[in-house]
Every structure is written in structure tokens, then in C-alpha cells.
Design a protein around this motif. Structure first.
Motif, PDB file in Angstrom:
ATOM      1  N   ILE A 161     -22.544  43.856  62.603  1.00 31.70           N
ATOM      2  CA  ILE A 161     -23.069  44.719  63.664  1.00 31.70           C
ATOM      3  C   ILE A 161     -23.718  43.885  64.761  1.00 31.70           C
ATOM      4  N   LEU A 162     -24.489  42.878  64.355  1.00 31.72           N
ATOM      5  CA  LEU A 162     -25.125  42.001  65.343  1.00 31.72           C
ATOM      6  C   LEU A 162     -24.078  41.297  66.193  1.00 31.72           C
ATOM      7  N   GLY A 163     -23.037  40.791  65.552  1.00 32.57           N
ATOM      8  CA  GLY A 163     -21.980  40.111  66.287  1.00 32.57           C
ATOM      9  C   GLY A 163     -21.288  41.036  67.264  1.00 32.57           C
ATOM     10  N   ALA A 164     -21.025  42.266  66.827  1.00 33.29           N
ATOM     11  CA  ALA A 164     -20.379  43.237  67.715  1.00 33.29           C
ATOM     12  C   ALA A 164     -21.271  43.553  68.909  1.00 33.29           C
ATOM     13  N   ALA A 165     -22.568  43.659  68.662  1.00 32.55           N
ATOM     14  CA  ALA A 165     -23.495  43.952  69.758  1.00 32.55           C
ATOM     15  C   ALA A 165     -23.526  42.818  70.775  1.00 32.55           C
ATOM     16  N   VAL A 166     -23.491  41.592  70.289  1.00 27.03           N
ATOM     17  CA  VAL A 166     -23.496  40.447  71.195  1.00 27.03           C
ATOM     18  C   VAL A 166     -22.185  40.344  71.949  1.00 27.03           C
ATOM     19  N   LEU A 167     -21.063  40.479  71.228  1.00 28.05           N
ATOM     20  CA  LEU A 167     -19.744  40.284  71.828  1.00 28.05           C
ATOM     21  C   LEU A 167     -19.372  41.404  72.797  1.00 28.05           C
ATOM     22  N   PHE A 168     -19.661  42.642  72.407  1.00 26.57           N
ATOM     23  CA  PHE A 168     -19.240  43.779  73.226  1.00 26.57           C
ATOM     24  C   PHE A 168     -20.369  44.386  74.059  1.00 26.57           C
ATOM     25  N   GLY A 169     -21.576  43.834  73.906  1.00 24.76           N
ATOM     26  CA  GLY A 169     -22.698  44.338  74.685  1.00 24.76           C
ATOM     27  C   GLY A 169     -23.361  43.268  75.528  1.00 24.76           C
ATOM     28  N   LEU A 170     -24.007  42.342  74.872  1.00 20.15           N
ATOM     29  CA  LEU A 170     -24.750  41.305  75.594  1.00 20.15           C
ATOM     30  C   LEU A 170     -23.850  40.467  76.489  1.00 20.15           C
ATOM     31  N   ALA A 171     -22.643  40.162  76.022  1.00 18.69           N
ATOM     32  CA  ALA A 171     -21.737  39.317  76.798  1.00 18.69           C
ATOM     33  C   ALA A 171     -21.410  39.918  78.156  1.00 18.69           C
ATOM     34  N   ARG A 172     -21.447  41.232  78.276  1.00 19.92           N
ATOM     35  CA  ARG A 172     -21.127  41.889  79.544  1.00 19.92           C
ATOM     36  C   ARG A 172     -22.207  41.666  80.595  1.00 19.92           C
ATOM     37  N   LEU A 173     -23.400  41.283  80.143  1.00 15.88           N
ATOM     38  CA  LEU A 173     -24.510  41.101  81.078  1.00 15.88           C
ATOM     39  C   LEU A 173     -24.512  39.720  81.710  1.00 15.88           C
ATOM     40  N   VAL A 174     -23.705  38.813  81.182  1.00 13.58           N
ATOM     41  CA  VAL A 174     -23.655  37.448  81.708  1.00 13.58           C
ATOM     42  C   VAL A 174     -22.725  37.418  82.920  1.00 13.58           C
ATOM     43  N   PRO A 175     -23.159  36.842  84.043  1.00 13.74           N
ATOM     44  CA  PRO A 175     -22.310  36.808  85.246  1.00 13.74           C
ATOM     45  C   PRO A 175     -20.951  36.162  84.972  1.00 13.74           C
ATOM     46  N   ALA A 176     -19.916  36.688  85.591  1.00 17.37           N
ATOM     47  CA  ALA A 176     -18.559  36.214  85.350  1.00 17.37           C
ATOM     48  C   ALA A 176     -18.365  34.766  85.757  1.00 17.37           C
ATOM     49  N   ASP A 177     -19.123  34.291  86.762  1.00 16.77           N
ATOM     50  CA  ASP A 177     -18.943  32.917  87.219  1.00 16.77           C
ATOM     51  C   ASP A 177     -19.723  31.917  86.384  1.00 16.77           C
ATOM     52  N   ALA A 178     -20.532  32.396  85.447  1.00 16.98           N
ATOM     53  CA  ALA A 178     -21.281  31.505  84.554  1.00 16.98           C
ATOM     54  C   ALA A 178     -20.427  31.249  83.313  1.00 16.98           C
ATOM     55  N   VAL A 179     -19.402  30.394  83.456  1.00 14.35           N
ATOM     56  CA  VAL A 179     -18.401  30.202  82.410  1.00 14.35           C
ATOM     57  C   VAL A 179     -19.026  29.696  81.110  1.00 14.35           C
ATOM     58  N   VAL A 180     -19.888  28.690  81.217  1.00 12.16           N
ATOM     59  CA  VAL A 180     -20.474  28.101  80.016  1.00 12.16           C
ATOM     60  C   VAL A 180     -21.368  29.108  79.298  1.00 12.16           C
ATOM     61  N   ALA A 181     -22.230  29.787  80.068  1.00 10.07           N
ATOM     62  CA  ALA A 181     -23.141  30.754  79.452  1.00 10.07           C
ATOM     63  C   ALA A 181     -22.377  31.919  78.840  1.00 10.07           C
ATOM     64  N   ARG A 182     -21.398  32.424  79.576  1.00  8.20           N
ATOM     65  CA  ARG A 182     -20.615  33.553  79.075  1.00  8.20           C
ATOM     66  C   ARG A 182     -19.832  33.146  77.830  1.00  8.20           C
ATOM     67  N   SER A 183     -19.271  31.941  77.851  1.00  6.95           N
ATOM     68  CA  SER A 183     -18.529  31.461  76.685  1.00  6.95           C
ATOM     69  C   SER A 183     -19.449  31.273  75.489  1.00  6.95           C
ATOM     70  N   GLY A 184     -20.653  30.733  75.733  1.00  6.81           N
ATOM     71  CA  GLY A 184     -21.591  30.537  74.642  1.00  6.81           C
ATOM     72  C   GLY A 184     -21.968  31.837  73.971  1.00  6.81           C
TER      73      GLY A 184
END
Length: 301
Positions: free
Chosen positions: A122-145
């Protein structure tokens, strides 16, 4: 001194005549999938990078499944059609001999294990499908991390653990393939007992056992690391069409560190394995393969 991480374990299961059909089927599956993987390498440009990664990865994966099934059949491991189908389709491990054997049953999962595995998923799903959307698209390293962290918790540490527990409740001896790697006290423990035990089991069967009598166990373990590096380059770098050799370099460094290790150290284990992972997940892979793959999952929608 701790044995190298891919050191084989001895089993005493004898061959039975009833296993011939499974042996043939396993061999055919392994050969067909290896040929498929070779074709995929040659026609990489015909696919989107992330689709190549998936197709090549599954080709190698099912080649390993076929070869380990062949090995178990040659040893006459008693099993059932349902257990064989489950091993091929519903269990990512590569220890067919242990998993298929219906003569021994797994111990019941420890109390709370199911809740812990579900929590990680559940935590992984929240990070992958929730938190990841909040990271700017041009922040490749942060979004990938964030994406890598979410994927690891959702699939590797969560879903795979749930599968292991389900099979244990069904009686199969299916141990978690990724067993709290952060707790490893040495690099030997990390690579031999806690990280991707599926590849460990496959490497013991296909690389270490055939080579150890000729070149010794330590050199055979180094060969297993080398093969892992090449496979990761074909999977990761070839998908990105860039960064060739970086994955092999990563596993060469891990191999050298394991073979030179003398004293356990959790801090040294983390410092050797984690910061150098940028060689494995290099920028070209993250930008050209991983982020589009996760976007196809709906992670960044």
C-alpha cells in the motif's frame, strides 16, 4: 570466513522416471526464451525502450524458469501440475527444487507478516501513484528517485512478499526474495541472502556449480556477478541505447568488494551498494526508459 554469496547448497533428491516430460518441457522453454531474448537484442529499435525492457526481461526470466524446472525434473522432485503451473506463472523465485517438492511443507508465516507485506504494498502504491505525481516533470532525478522507491516498495518488497506468504500458507517453501536488505551486516549477506534471491539461486545452478571445480568457488561467484552485469546492461543500457558497460561496472565493484570483505559492517555495506547504484540506474535509463514505463502504468498521469 563467510562463503561467497552464490555458493551452492547441496540437495539429495533423486531422479524419477516420471519427470521426463517436465524435463523436456523445461528444456524447450529455456531454449525458446533464450532465442527470443537474443532476437529482442537484435531488434531493440523496433520497440519503445520500455517495451523492449519488459519483453527482454520476461524472455530471460522464463528461460531461467525453464532451466530450473528442467533441473528439478532431472532430480525427480515429486510435485503436482498445480504446483508446477504456480511455479511458472505465480512465483518469481528460481529454486524449483525446493518450491515444487510436495514432500515437505513450509512453516506457517510468522504473526503479523501479512499485515507488514500489505503495508509495504500500500505504501509503495501511494508513493508510485500518488506522491510521484507531485514531483515536477522536468526534475528527472527527483521524479525517478520517487518512482524507483515507490516501485520497489509496491512490487519488490510488497507484492512479492505477499506472494511468498500466500504460497507458504498453501504449503510451498517460498521464502521472500528480497528480505530486508537494509539489515544486511555485510555485502556477502546482502547479495547472498537478502537481495534478489531468485538470481542467486539461478546463478548457483547455472554458473557456480559448473565452474567451481575448475576455477574455485570465489572465482565462480565473481563470474556470477559478471553475468549479472552483462544481463543488466542488455536489459537497462541497451533499452536506453546509452550507458553501455555501467551496469557491468557496478556489479564488478560489488564483486570485488564482496571478495575483499573481511569484517561485517552494515555502514560499509550501505556505502558500497547504494551510492554506486547510479551506475545501474544511470540518467539515460531513467529518462528514456524508466519514466516512460512508469507513465504507461499511470504513475505520473
Amino acid at each position: 570466513m563467510r562463503a561467497p554469496p552464490f555458493s551452492p547448497r547441496v540437495s539429495g533428491i533423486t531422479e524419477t522416471s516420471e519427470s521426463r516430460a517436465l524435463e523436456v518441457a523445461g528444456t524447450a522453454l529455456a531454449v525458446a526464451c533464450l532465442l527470443g531474448a537474443a532476437v529482442m537484442v537484435g531488434v531493440r529499435g523496433a520497440f519503445e525502450p520500455w517495451r523492449y525492457l519488459v519483453l527482454f526481461g520476461f524472455s530471460v526470466y522464463f528461460a531461467g524458469k525453464g532451466w530450473t524446472l528442467r533441473h528439478a525434473a532431472r532430480r525427480g522432485v515429486p510435485s503436482t501440475p498445480g504446483r508446477v503451473a504456480g511455479y511458472l506463472l505465480l512465483w518469481p523465485g528460481m529454486d524449483a527444487t525446493t518450491f515444487l517438492d510436495v514432500r515437505s511443507r513450509a512453516a506457517a508465516p510468522r504473526r503479523g507478516a501479512g499485515a507488514a507485506a500489505a503495508g509495504k504494498t500500500i505504501l509503495g502504491a501511494a508513493v508510485l501513484f500518488g506522491l510521484a505525481r507531485l514531483v515536477p516533470a522536468d526534475a528527472v532525478v527527483a521524479r525517478s528517485g520517487v518512482g524507483l522507491l515507490g516501485f520497489a516498495w509496491f512490487v519488490v518488497f510488497g507484492a512479492f512478499h505477499l506472494l511468498a506468504l500466500a504460497w507458504q500458507r498453501a504449503g510451498a517453501r517460498a521464502e521472500p526474495l528480497f528480505d530486508a536488505p537494509i539489515l544486511a551486516r555485510s555485502l556477502g549477506e546482502l547479495w547472498g541472502d537478502r537481495w534478489n534471491c531468485g538470481y542467486r539461486d539461478l546463478a548457483r545452478l547455472c554458473i557456480v556449480r559448473p565452474l567451481r571445480r575448475r576455477i574455485g568457488t570465489r572465482a565462480a561467484a565473481a563470474a556470477a556477478f559478471a553475468v549479472s552485469g552483462v544481463l543488466h546492461d542488455l536489459l537497462i543500457s541497451h533499452a536506453a541505447n546509452a550507458g553501455y558497460g555501467l551496469c557491468t561496472l557496478y556489479f564488478a565493484l560489488q564483486s570485488a568488494a564482496v571478495l575483499l570483505e573481511r569484517r561485517p559492517s552494515r555502514l560499509r555495506t550501505i556505502l558500497v551498494a547504494l551510492p554506486t547504484a547510479f551506475l545501474l540506474f544511470h540518467p539515460a535509463f531513467l529518462e528514456r526508459v524508466f519514466l516512460p514505463w512508469m507513465a504507461a502504468w499511470g504513475a505520473f498521469a
